[in-house]
Write a protein that holds these residues in place. Structure first.
Motif, short mmCIF file in Angstrom:
data_model
loop_
_atom_site.label_atom_id
_atom_site.label_comp_id
_atom_site.label_asym_id
_atom_site.label_seq_id
_atom_site.Cartn_x
_atom_site.Cartn_y
_atom_site.Cartn_z
N PRO A 1 0.84 -1.21 0.00
CA PRO A 1 0.00 0.00 0.00
C PRO A 1 0.86 1.25 0.00
N SER A 2 0.49 2.16 -0.81
CA SER A 2 1.21 3.46 -0.88
C SER A 2 0.22 4.55 -1.18
N SER A 3 0.56 5.69 -0.72
CA SER A 3 -0.34 6.84 -0.90
C SER A 3 -0.33 7.27 -2.34
N GLY A 4 0.81 7.13 -2.99
CA GLY A 4 0.89 7.60 -4.37
C GLY A 4 1.05 6.46 -5.34
N GLY A 5 0.18 5.36 -5.30
CA GLY A 5 0.29 4.20 -6.22
C GLY A 5 -0.02 4.58 -7.65
N ARG A 6 0.55 3.74 -8.57
CA ARG A 6 0.27 4.00 -9.97
C ARG A 6 -0.23 2.73 -10.62
N SER A 7 -0.94 2.83 -11.70
CA SER A 7 -1.50 1.67 -12.42
C SER A 7 -0.45 1.12 -13.41
N LEU A 8 -0.62 -0.22 -13.80
CA LEU A 8 0.32 -0.88 -14.72
C LEU A 8 0.04 -0.46 -16.15
N THR A 9 1.10 -0.45 -16.92
CA THR A 9 0.94 -0.11 -18.33
C THR A 9 0.50 -1.35 -19.11
N ASP A 10 0.13 -1.14 -20.38
CA ASP A 10 -0.30 -2.27 -21.23
C ASP A 10 0.85 -3.25 -21.44
N ALA A 11 2.02 -2.76 -21.63
CA ALA A 11 3.17 -3.67 -21.84
C ALA A 11 3.44 -4.50 -20.62
N GLU A 12 3.33 -3.87 -19.45
CA GLU A 12 3.57 -4.64 -18.21
C GLU A 12 2.49 -5.68 -18.03
N LEU A 13 1.25 -5.33 -18.31
CA LEU A 13 0.17 -6.32 -18.18
C LEU A 13 0.39 -7.47 -19.18
N GLU A 14 0.72 -7.11 -20.37
CA GLU A 14 0.93 -8.15 -21.38
C GLU A 14 2.09 -9.06 -20.99
N ASN A 15 3.14 -8.47 -20.47
CA ASN A 15 4.29 -9.28 -20.03
C ASN A 15 3.92 -10.18 -18.88
N ARG A 16 3.13 -9.61 -17.93
CA ARG A 16 2.70 -10.42 -16.78
C ARG A 16 1.83 -11.58 -17.25
#
Length: 865
Positions: A78-93
């Motif tokens: 958990p973090s106050s300033g979280g960010r969402s995953l990019t399309d490339a990261e999702l595709e790689n995952r």
């Protein structure tokens, strides 16, 4: 930059420019149920913008991720300033998760396959165990059954034996009881007769008068009478027993006689005894057999055989020997069938039958290198096998048959036989041609066709072996292959150059030129011949060479022609036999077996066989000894026949001539190998002339022994050692007896020295030269000296220091020395032609007018054979 974006050392923010690496855990599964947890890291991709500060990747709409095991999903902090995953990261995952799922499915499949194989192995082991248990139960049942059967048979045998013992005991007891009853009855009868004589008061006259015997009555009871018989002789009766004391003078019948009588009685009751039929047998009759042995083979008495011979008017004892025809008549006289055999029958079956076509396999060709001496035969062979054999031969001359096997680049093997070229080795060259498949005729390009070349051509033609001509020494100056081809035409060897069928190859053993073409020619010729042999049978072949080795004993170099020779085989080679102890190939390595066309040295013979003898593997040692003994006896008989009295007029006259004038030079030869001894013997026997000949008293393989010295002393012979030396006992004996021993390693020197010695034994040769002739005109008295001859010199001159002969009607009547030569009244030394002179001769005065005087001198000439 705002305050909240500044880097601080406190709070939840860490020192840095942002998280660049994501981590997670992945569990890896291995075979046999093992697994391992592995930490996986993935770096984020930084996107740089023009302002210089890194910009965050655009937020992609969240989509539901594919289902995956929880072990593969990384935990988010958990973090106050979280960010969402990019399309490339999702595709790689998603890709990583899919690959992990596939690996898990493949590992599951592998585990399933391994489990199935394990169950299959367990089922097979269980089935094997069940089969083994069944087999064990069956074997136990069979063993139990066999034990019961053996026990039953043993019980039956014991019962039968016991019954037989009981029967024999009972019969013996009955016989003893009958004999005892007879003895008692006899004793009672004798007692009654004695009492009757005493009661009757027998008178003296009756006792003195002998009673007349009744033929029908039994034996006399008078004790004073002594009937003749062995049992009544007290000296032969033996010791006194109860039975002999009570039996009187009548001999008792034995138990065997009683049994024979009972058997005869039973046979008579059953219709009389049947005559025994004579059993007809097949009796083996050799070339010579004794009477006793013939009787034993027919199961007859020797006396019966001797009676049968008497009917044939032959008086013989049991130790006399019968010939085959007489023995056959006797066998047929007794109703048997005679089977005539010969001593040579021991060799029947020694050479096996011909092999069937389906059993034959290709074999290596056997190539013999032949040619004139010093034409490069051994050097050419050295170049082919990349060895140096010439340096090992004395004088660089081949004096043995060498056997080698060479493999080419393709692995095909060729067996080479190297034969000597000297004239003394004619027999060895003929032997090489008789066992070979192909002959390589080596002719030097600068020397041409020579005598041994012609001889090799004749050997090859006589054996019907194809020939390949190798024109050697092409590297020398003056090499002329065309001359060689033309000279070969004179001996009916037509080469391919002249449209013939004989291959020729120009080679150089020194430079190696043309060797490939020679190998190709050999391979082509072997392919045309289609050489085959059966390796799966008992070995047969020929002895190429034999020698006695100091450390290894008799060693024979053999060439296997068919079959396979193995260590431990029992074989016969000529007149020698033995068991193969070791096999050594041409490279000096020990091998376990040798197939067709393979030359090997064989150790384990009882003696050194003759070069050229055939060898065969037999089934046992008894057969080997039998064949070897027969061949030894055959060789001895041949030697005895050769030394027997002459049978023809030509031999008689030649022997008389030899006895009158021809001398003999005796030698004893010992050599290293059989071929050398054979070659030396032949060369020396041809080296004599009408005045003297060389006689080889003994020639054998091995070192010089004391027995050789003794033989040389008895025959006054020269001892020659060819590549061998004497032992200490032989040296001492030679020194004590004054026997000369000559050592040689080159056959040329040996033959030349023996010829010189033979010429020396003959002594110098004298040539007569007539110096002058004179006619005797008158014979007159010359004082006290006797007669003198008045002569006229008609030819040459007369000298007083020369020998003279007187001829009357061309017949020599005197040969002697001139005593005195005078011209007029003066003593002179010489009188020339046309002058008169007077002569006197030593102890001769019977010359007369008309005789012719010859004066001559003797010129000594060195004798050469």
């Amino acid at each position: 930059m705002s305050d909240d974006k500044k880097l601080t050392l406190s709070g939840r923010s860490t020192l840095g420019v942002g998280k660049g690496v994501e981590t997670g855990q992945v569990r890896q599964n291995f075979s046999h149920g093992r697994s391992k947890s592995v930490v996986v890291e993935r770096k984020k991709k930084r996107i740089l913008v023009k302002g210089g500060a890194p910009a965050e990747a655009p937020q992609a709409p969240e989509t539901p991720a594919p289902q995956a095991p929880k072990a593969y999903v990384p935990k988010k902090k958990p973090s106050s300033g979280g960010r969402s995953l990019t399309d490339a990261e999702l595709e790689n995952r998603q890709r990583v998760l899919g690959e992990a799922q596939k690996r898990e499915e493949e590992e599951a499949k592998q585990r399933a396959v391994l489990e199935a194989e394990r169950k299959k192995r367990e089922a097979a082991a269980a089935a094997a165990y069940d089969e083994e248990a069944d087999a064990r139960q069956k074997a136990e049942a069979d063993a139990k059954k066999k034990a019961e059967e053996a026990a039953r048979i043993k019980a039956e045998e014991e019962a039968a034996k016991k019954l037989a013992d009981d029967t024999a005991t009972r019969e013996k007891a009955e016989a003893e009881a009958r004999q005892k009853a007879e003895l008692e009855a006899r004793a009672v009868q004798l007692k009654k007769a004695s009492e009757a004589r005493q009661a009757g008061g027998e008178t003296t006259e009756a006792r003195s008068k002998p009673k007349r015997k009744d033929k029908k009555a039994g034996p006399s009871q008078d004790r004073n009478a002594r009937p003749r018989g062995r049992d009544n002789d007290r000296g032969r009766r033996g010791r006194l027993t109860i039975s002999t004391a009570t039996a009187g003078d009548e001999r008792q019948r034995s138990l065997a006689a009683y049994k024979r009588a009972q058997a005869k009685k039973r046979a008579a009751e059953m219709g009389g005894a049947q005559p025994q039929q004579r059993q007809s047998r097949e009796i083996t009759v050799p070339e010579a057999i004794s009477v006793q042995e013939l009787a034993q083979r027919m199961a007859e008495k020797a006396t019966a055989v001797m009676k049968a011979l008497m009917k044939l008017d032959i008086i013989a004892t049991i130790n006399d020997t019968l010939d085959q025809d007489t023995a056959q008549l006797v066998v047929e006289e007794f109703g048997h069938t005679a089977k005539r055999v010969s001593e040579a029958d021991v060799e029947i079956g020694l050479v096996g039958d011909e092999d069937s076509e389906q059993d034959l396999l290709p074999r290596a060709p056997i190539v013999t290198v032949m040619g004139h001496v010093d034409h490069g035969k051994t050097s050419l062979l050295d170049a082919l096998r990349k060895a140096n054999v010439v340096s090992g031969e004395a004088g660089g001359i081949t004096q043995h048959i060498g056997a080698y096997q060479v493999a080419d680049e393709n692995g095909d093997k060729i067996t080479f036989l190297d034969t000597p070229g000297h004239a003394a080795f004619t027999q060895m060259r003929a032997r090489g041609a008789s066992v070979t498949d192909i002959v390589i005729l080596v002719v030097a390009a600068d020397d041409g066709v020579m005598p041994q070349t012609i001889e090799a051509i004749n050997h090859s033609k006589a054996a019907g072996v194809p020939m390949i001509v190798a024109i050697n020494k092409m590297d020398r100056e003056g090499a002329d292959p065309t001359r060689v081809r033309n000279e070969l035409l004179q001996h009916e060897v037509v080469l391919e150059t002249f449209q013939g069928d004989t291959q020729e190859v120009e080679v150089s053993a020194l430079t190696g030129a043309g060797l490939d073409k020679l190998r190709e020619a050999i391979a082509l010729q072997a392919e045309i011949l289609e050489l085959k042999a059966n390796p799966d049978r008992e070995a047969e072949g020929v002895v190429v060479e034999a020698k006695l080795d100091k450390g290894r004993g008799p060693v024979a170099t053999v060439l296997v022609q068919r079959g396979t020779l193995r260590v431990g085989d029992i074989f016969v080679a000529g007149a020698e036999s033995g068991r193969v102890r070791a096999l050594v190939n041409d490279q000096g390595k020990q091998v376990k077996e040798a197939g067709p066309s393979e030359p090997v040295e064989v150790l384990g013979l009882n003696g050194a066989p003759g070069a050229g003898d055939d060898f065969s593997v037999v089934e046992n040692e008894a057969r080997a000894r039998e064949v070897a003994t027969y061949r030894t006896d055959l060789a001895r008989k041949k030697r005895q026949a050769a030394s027997a009295a002459p049978k023809t007029l030509e031999s008689i006259f030649s022997n008389l001539k030899e006895a009158d004038g021809q001398q003999a030079f005796d030698v004893v030869i010992k050599g290293d190998v059989q071929g050398s001894v054979e070659a030396i013997t032949q060369a020396l026997e041809k080296s004599g002339n009408d005045d003297i000949k060389c006689r080889v008293v003994h020639g054998a393989v091995g070192g010089i022994t004391e027995a050789d010295i003794t033989l040389a002393q008895a025959s006054n012979a020269l001892v020659i050692g060819f590549n061998v030396r004497p032992n200490k006992q032989a040296r001492d004996a030679a020194e004590a007896e004054g026997i000369t021993i000559k050592y040689y390693s080159i056959i040329y020197d040996l033959i030349d020295d023996v010829k010189s010695a033979m010429a020396g034994q003959l002594g110098p040769e004298f040539k007569e030269n007539v110096i002058g002739r004179a006619d005797i005109k008158d014979a007159f008295q010359a004082g006290k000296a006797g007669k003198a001859a008045g002569c006229m010199v008609i030819e040459g001159s007369i000298r007083n220091d020369l020998k003279a002969r007187i001829l009357r009607d061309d017949v020599i009547i005197y040969t002697g020395q001139i005593e005195n030569l005078r011209r007029f009244k003066d003593d002179v030394k010489e009188v020339k032609s046309g002058q008169e002179c007077g002569l006197t001769f030593e102890n001769y005065h019977d010359f007369k007018s008309g005789d012719v005087l010859e004066v001559f001198e003797l010129e000594e000439i060195e004798r050469v054979l």
